[in-house]
Design a protein around this motif. Structure first.
Motif, PDB file in Angstrom:
ATOM      1  N   SER A 192       0.826  -1.206   0.000  1.00 51.71           N
ATOM      2  CA  SER A 192       0.000   0.000   0.000  1.00 51.71           C
ATOM      3  C   SER A 192       0.864   1.261   0.000  1.00 51.71           C
ATOM      4  CB  SER A 192      -0.924   0.007   1.221  1.00 51.71           C
ATOM      5  OG  SER A 192      -0.164   0.113   2.426  1.00 51.71           O
ATOM      6  N   ARG A 193       2.085   1.157   0.525  1.00 53.16           N
ATOM      7  CA  ARG A 193       2.991   2.307   0.512  1.00 53.16           C
ATOM      8  C   ARG A 193       3.794   2.380  -0.781  1.00 53.16           C
ATOM      9  NH1 ARG A 193       4.115   0.404   5.799  1.00 53.16           N
ATOM     10  NH2 ARG A 193       6.138  -0.393   5.060  1.00 53.16           N
ATOM     11  N   GLY A 194       3.538   1.496  -1.727  1.00 52.16           N
ATOM     12  CA  GLY A 194       4.218   1.520  -3.020  1.00 52.16           C
ATOM     13  C   GLY A 194       5.541   0.797  -3.027  1.00 52.16           C
ATOM     14  N   GLU A 195       5.860   0.025  -1.980  1.00 47.49           N
ATOM     15  CA  GLU A 195       7.107  -0.709  -1.939  1.00 47.49           C
ATOM     16  C   GLU A 195       6.934  -2.068  -2.590  1.00 47.49           C
ATOM     17  OE1 GLU A 195       8.501  -0.954   2.008  1.00 47.49           O
ATOM     18  OE2 GLU A 195       8.444   1.200   2.383  1.00 47.49           O
ATOM     19  N   ARG A 196       7.904  -2.460  -3.409  1.00 44.70           N
ATOM     20  CA  ARG A 196       7.854  -3.751  -4.073  1.00 44.70           C
ATOM     21  C   ARG A 196       9.183  -4.467  -3.887  1.00 44.70           C
ATOM     22  NH1 ARG A 196       6.426  -2.851 -10.126  1.00 44.70           N
ATOM     23  NH2 ARG A 196       8.152  -1.379  -9.875  1.00 44.70           N
ATOM     24  N   GLY A 197       9.123  -5.772  -3.904  1.00 46.29           N
ATOM     25  CA  GLY A 197      10.351  -6.548  -3.842  1.00 46.29           C
ATOM     26  C   GLY A 197      11.103  -6.458  -5.153  1.00 46.29           C
ATOM     27  N   LEU A 198      12.427  -6.495  -5.085  1.00 43.88           N
ATOM     28  CA  LEU A 198      13.273  -6.388  -6.264  1.00 43.88           C
ATOM     29  C   LEU A 198      14.220  -7.575  -6.302  1.00 43.88           C
ATOM     30  CD1 LEU A 198      14.294  -4.704  -8.703  1.00 43.88           C
ATOM     31  CD2 LEU A 198      15.918  -3.631  -7.129  1.00 43.88           C
ATOM     32  N   LEU A 199      14.163  -8.320  -7.404  1.00 39.68           N
ATOM     33  CA  LEU A 199      15.092  -9.429  -7.560  1.00 39.68           C
ATOM     34  C   LEU A 199      16.519  -8.901  -7.655  1.00 39.68           C
ATOM     35  CD1 LEU A 199      13.192 -11.662 -10.153  1.00 39.68           C
ATOM     36  CD2 LEU A 199      13.555 -12.151  -7.742  1.00 39.68           C
ATOM     37  N   LEU A 200      17.404  -9.488  -6.860  1.00 36.96           N
ATOM     38  CA  LEU A 200      18.790  -9.047  -6.843  1.00 36.96           C
ATOM     39  C   LEU A 200      19.439  -9.178  -8.212  1.00 36.96           C
ATOM     40  CD1 LEU A 200      20.898  -7.947  -4.876  1.00 36.96           C
ATOM     41  CD2 LEU A 200      21.649 -10.300  -4.470  1.00 36.96           C
ATOM     42  N   LEU A 201      19.010 -10.190  -8.983  1.00 31.80           N
ATOM     43  CA  LEU A 201      19.591 -10.414 -10.299  1.00 31.80           C
ATOM     44  C   LEU A 201      19.359  -9.228 -11.227  1.00 31.80           C
ATOM     45  CD1 LEU A 201      21.093 -12.558 -11.984  1.00 31.80           C
ATOM     46  CD2 LEU A 201      18.868 -13.399 -12.750  1.00 31.80           C
ATOM     47  N   ARG A 202      18.261  -8.492 -10.987  1.00 29.12           N
ATOM     48  CA  ARG A 202      17.948  -7.368 -11.862  1.00 29.12           C
ATOM     49  C   ARG A 202      18.866  -6.174 -11.644  1.00 29.12           C
ATOM     50  NH1 ARG A 202      11.541  -6.892 -13.260  1.00 29.12           N
ATOM     51  NH2 ARG A 202      11.313  -9.004 -14.081  1.00 29.12           N
ATOM     52  N   LEU A 203      19.668  -6.213 -10.580  1.00 31.08           N
ATOM     53  CA  LEU A 203      20.663  -5.164 -10.367  1.00 31.08           C
ATOM     54  C   LEU A 203      21.949  -5.425 -11.145  1.00 31.08           C
ATOM     55  CD1 LEU A 203      20.323  -4.597  -6.513  1.00 31.08           C
ATOM     56  CD2 LEU A 203      19.420  -3.158  -8.353  1.00 31.08           C
ATOM     57  N   LEU A 204      22.039  -6.603 -11.784  1.00 33.25           N
ATOM     58  CA  LEU A 204      23.264  -6.984 -12.480  1.00 33.25           C
ATOM     59  C   LEU A 204      23.655  -5.992 -13.573  1.00 33.25           C
ATOM     60  CD1 LEU A 204      25.520  -9.047 -12.714  1.00 33.25           C
ATOM     61  CD2 LEU A 204      24.064 -10.390 -14.245  1.00 33.25           C
ATOM     62  N   PRO A 205      22.721  -5.507 -14.435  1.00 28.81           N
ATOM     63  CA  PRO A 205      23.130  -4.540 -15.464  1.00 28.81           C
ATOM     64  C   PRO A 205      23.755  -3.274 -14.877  1.00 28.81           C
ATOM     65  CG  PRO A 205      20.973  -5.435 -15.979  1.00 28.81           C
ATOM     66  CD  PRO A 205      21.306  -5.904 -14.603  1.00 28.81           C
ATOM     67  N   ASN A 206      23.181  -2.757 -13.778  1.00 28.22           N
ATOM     68  CA  ASN A 206      23.749  -1.566 -13.146  1.00 28.22           C
ATOM     69  C   ASN A 206      25.129  -1.868 -12.562  1.00 28.22           C
ATOM     70  OD1 ASN A 206      21.453  -0.171 -13.802  1.00 28.22           O
ATOM     71  ND2 ASN A 206      20.573  -0.235 -11.758  1.00 28.22           N
ATOM     72  N   LEU A 207      25.288  -3.079 -12.019  1.00 27.73           N
ATOM     73  CA  LEU A 207      26.593  -3.472 -11.491  1.00 27.73           C
ATOM     74  C   LEU A 207      27.636  -3.523 -12.592  1.00 27.73           C
ATOM     75  CD1 LEU A 207      28.409  -4.505  -9.219  1.00 27.73           C
ATOM     76  CD2 LEU A 207      27.549  -6.811  -9.689  1.00 27.73           C
ATOM     77  N   VAL A 208      27.238  -4.029 -13.761  1.00 24.58           N
ATOM     78  CA  VAL A 208      28.159  -4.085 -14.903  1.00 24.58           C
ATOM     79  C   VAL A 208      28.561  -2.669 -15.328  1.00 24.58           C
ATOM     80  CG1 VAL A 208      28.356  -4.728 -17.333  1.00 24.58           C
ATOM     81  CG2 VAL A 208      27.347  -6.327 -15.705  1.00 24.58           C
ATOM     82  N   SER A 209      27.593  -1.733 -15.326  1.00 23.36           N
ATOM     83  CA  SER A 209      27.907  -0.340 -15.672  1.00 23.36           C
ATOM     84  C   SER A 209      28.916   0.245 -14.686  1.00 23.36           C
ATOM     85  CB  SER A 209      26.626   0.507 -15.670  1.00 23.36           C
ATOM     86  OG  SER A 209      25.734   0.073 -16.666  1.00 23.36           O
ATOM     87  N   ILE A 210      28.717  -0.031 -13.393  1.00 24.02           N
ATOM     88  CA  ILE A 210      29.618   0.495 -12.369  1.00 24.02           C
ATOM     89  C   ILE A 210      31.004  -0.131 -12.499  1.00 24.02           C
ATOM     90  CG2 ILE A 210      30.031   0.600  -9.880  1.00 24.02           C
ATOM     91  CD1 ILE A 210      26.969   0.786  -9.554  1.00 24.02           C
ATOM     92  N   LEU A 211      31.067  -1.420 -12.824  1.00 25.53           N
ATOM     93  CA  LEU A 211      32.360  -2.068 -13.041  1.00 25.53           C
ATOM     94  C   LEU A 211      33.087  -1.435 -14.226  1.00 25.53           C
ATOM     95  CD1 LEU A 211      31.495  -5.844 -12.467  1.00 25.53           C
ATOM     96  CD2 LEU A 211      32.836  -4.347 -10.980  1.00 25.53           C
ATOM     97  N   GLY A 212      32.330  -1.098 -15.267  1.00 25.13           N
ATOM     98  CA  GLY A 212      32.931  -0.406 -16.407  1.00 25.13           C
ATOM     99  C   GLY A 212      33.498   0.946 -16.000  1.00 25.13           C
ATOM    100  N   LEU A 213      32.773   1.680 -15.151  1.00 28.80           N
ATOM    101  CA  LEU A 213      33.262   2.969 -14.659  1.00 28.80           C
ATOM    102  C   LEU A 213      34.552   2.787 -13.863  1.00 28.80           C
ATOM    103  CD1 LEU A 213      32.828   6.024 -14.172  1.00 28.80           C
ATOM    104  CD2 LEU A 213      31.529   5.382 -12.130  1.00 28.80           C
ATOM    105  N   CYS A 214      34.584   1.775 -13.014  1.00 30.82           N
ATOM    106  CA  CYS A 214      35.794   1.501 -12.224  1.00 30.82           C
ATOM    107  C   CYS A 214      36.975   1.168 -13.132  1.00 30.82           C
ATOM    108  CB  CYS A 214      35.528   0.358 -11.245  1.00 30.82           C
ATOM    109  SG  CYS A 214      34.329   0.761  -9.947  1.00 30.82           S
ATOM    110  N   ALA A 215      36.704   0.415 -14.196  1.00 28.77           N
ATOM    111  CA  ALA A 215      37.780   0.085 -15.146  1.00 28.77           C
ATOM    112  C   ALA A 215      38.313   1.349 -15.806  1.00 28.77           C
ATOM    113  CB  ALA A 215      37.263  -0.895 -16.192  1.00 28.77           C
ATOM    114  N   GLY A 216      37.403   2.249 -16.204  1.00 32.20           N
ATOM    115  CA  GLY A 216      37.837   3.485 -16.839  1.00 32.20           C
ATOM    116  C   GLY A 216      38.660   4.361 -15.912  1.00 32.20           C
ATOM    117  N   LEU A 217      38.193   4.547 -14.687  1.00 31.86           N
ATOM    118  CA  LEU A 217      38.933   5.376 -13.738  1.00 31.86           C
ATOM    119  C   LEU A 217      40.291   4.763 -13.398  1.00 31.86           C
ATOM    120  CD1 LEU A 217      36.033   6.428 -11.335  1.00 31.86           C
ATOM    121  CD2 LEU A 217      37.187   7.842 -13.049  1.00 31.86           C
ATOM    122  N   THR A 218      40.333   3.431 -13.313  1.00 28.57           N
ATOM    123  CA  THR A 218      41.601   2.762 -13.026  1.00 28.57           C
ATOM    124  C   THR A 218      42.576   2.929 -14.194  1.00 28.57           C
ATOM    125  OG1 THR A 218      40.386   1.139 -11.700  1.00 28.57           O
ATOM    126  CG2 THR A 218      42.634   0.572 -12.307  1.00 28.57           C
ATOM    127  N   ALA A 219      42.045   3.095 -15.411  1.00 27.58           N
ATOM    128  CA  ALA A 219      42.918   3.327 -16.567  1.00 27.58           C
ATOM    129  C   ALA A 219      43.709   4.620 -16.388  1.00 27.58           C
ATOM    130  CB  ALA A 219      42.084   3.384 -17.846  1.00 27.58           C
TER     131      ALA A 219
END
Length: 259
Positions: free
Chosen positions: A20-47
């Protein structure tokens, strides 16, 4: 009630209250694309870190890794059905850092510090062009502007980064370092191509006959093996091939406009 006294009604009602408060469960697997983006950012900064310490080889390979991860995160999002507005913004911000800021900084550290003033101007121009390219792309997506059927408008930022680093490939393959003025001019040219209105090819829309699929897979495996064995030669060949494709598309576009 004590700690061991549970009220079943309150426990059963909790999920309904959260919904009723608009909160929904989120599958952890669905965060994988964002994690991949962040890993790419870390790779770039480390370069940048490796470039500062003098290990430009690893810096370039980290940018290539960031480009690979950039192509992977969108496909994962579509496959997992986890596309979101925040994911799109995150991807765009990572692209600006990885393909706008990082390649320009690596090139400046590697070959432009001797020509500090003009080299830094080229760095600024390239980074601003990449930012404008990404901004135009994002606005086009929001406004649902019809996309080109055969490719992009202007050079995409990952391909632009790979092109901008061409002087480093040349130095590794031939042993000859281009003059600072040539590197500066090349960065400005690549930046201009990113914000241009010329159509550019897209591998995403290349189609092959179904009967040729096995040969395409074998060719892909061979290409990966060659990149791992001869990275600088293959990166230079990619730049030459892509630049040739850009010139061919530009000529076709100009001929169509004349007709």
């Amino acid at each position: 009630m004590g700690e061991d006294d549970h009220d079943p009604l309150s426990e059963e009602g909790a999920p309904e209250a959260r919904r009723s408060r608009g909160e929904r469960g989120l599958l952890l697997l669905r965060l994988l694309p964002n994690l991949v983006s962040i890993l790419g950012l870390c790779a770039g900064l480390t370069a940048i870190r490796f470039a500062i310490t003098g290990n430009v080889n690893i810096a370039v390979l980290l940018i290539v890794l960031a480009a690979f991860l950039d192509g992977l995160d969108g496909r994962l999002a579509r496959m997992l059905r986890s596309e979101s507005a925040i994911g799109a913004e995150l991807d765009s911000l990572c692209d600006f850092v990885n393909f706008g800021v990082v390649p320009a900084m690596v090139l400046w550290i590697w070959g432009l510090r001797a020509e500090a003033s003009m080299g830094w101007i080229a760095v600024l121009i390239y980074a601003v062009c990449c930012m404008l390219r990404l901004a135009r792309f994002n606005v086009g997506n929001r406004e649902e502007v019809p996309k080109e059927k055969t490719g992009f408008i202007g050079v995409p930022s990952p391909a632009g980064a790979m092109l901008a680093l061409t002087p480093i490939y040349v130095a590794h393959v031939t042993g000859y370092r281009l003059h600072e003025a040539v590197i500066t001019f090349w960065m400005v040219v690549v930046g201009a191509m990113m914000i241009s209105r010329l159509p550019t090819p897209s591998l995403k829309r290349v189609r092959i006959p179904a009967s040729s699929a096995p040969f395409a897979l074998v060719a892909a495996v061979a290409a990966v093996a060659l990149v791992l064995t001869y990275p600088w030669v293959m990166l230079l060949l990619f730049s030459i091939f892509y630049a040739t494709a850009l010139a061919w598309h530009a000529l076709r576009h100009l001929r169509r406009r004349e007709v």
